[in-house]
Design a protein around this motif. Structure first.
Motif: not given
Length: 163
Positions: A60-64
């Motif tokens: 899961v990528k952190p929200k930009e």
């Protein structure tokens, strides 16, 4: 006596079946226990119930954070510190948004860290030059002081505490 025993046994069996069917959904295993929207047999999705060891899952990528949000925070501090009017605020905001999008492109390039550092330094100098074009002489001095405070925020706070 045998009839009443059969009747009680039948009632217990029916209650047990009803309880089991309520746990797993009313139509069997399909939409009950462990069904998390990924299909499967109702007990989850294979390994996903066992510590999240599913091989197909992506990290899961952190929200930009959008560039506009970041620029708004910077401008909220810069506007009173430098004494910007509305037109300057809009123009400098656009320069900073452009700079942030370019930073994102630099980070996504397949280059060495030294090349990225050089690109960031060139971008910083270019951004500063564009911002300085929108400022008058007094504001330029305030902008340089503002930049210095942002580079060394802990030093300026510790100096204030000593005084």
């Amino acid at each position: 006596m045998k009839t009443s025993n059969k009747f009680i046994a039948t009632v217990i069996i029916l209650i047990s079946i009803n309880t089991v069917s309520a746990q797993y959904g009313n139509n069997g295993y399909g939409n009950g226990y462990g069904n998390n929207g990924y299909g499967g047999n109702g007990y989850g999705n294979g390994m996903s119930q066992m510590g999240g060891m599913n091989q197909n899952s992506q990290p899961v990528k952190p929200k930009e954070i959008p560039a506009e949000v970041t620029v708004a925070k910077v401008m909220a501090n810069m506007k009173p510190a430098v004494g910007l009017d509305e037109l300057q605020t809009i123009a400098i905001s656009n320069v900073l948004i452009e700079s942030l999008s370019t930073q994102g492109r630099i980070l996504k390039q397949d280059t060495t860290q030294d090349e990225q550092i050089k690109d960031f330094q060139a971008l910083s100098e270019n951004t500063d030059r564009k911002i300085m074009n929108f400022l008058n002489k007094d504001q330029k001095d305030k902008y340089l002081a503002f930049k210095e405070d942002r580079k060394n925020p802990k030093k300026s706070k510790s100096k204030e505490k000593k005084k």
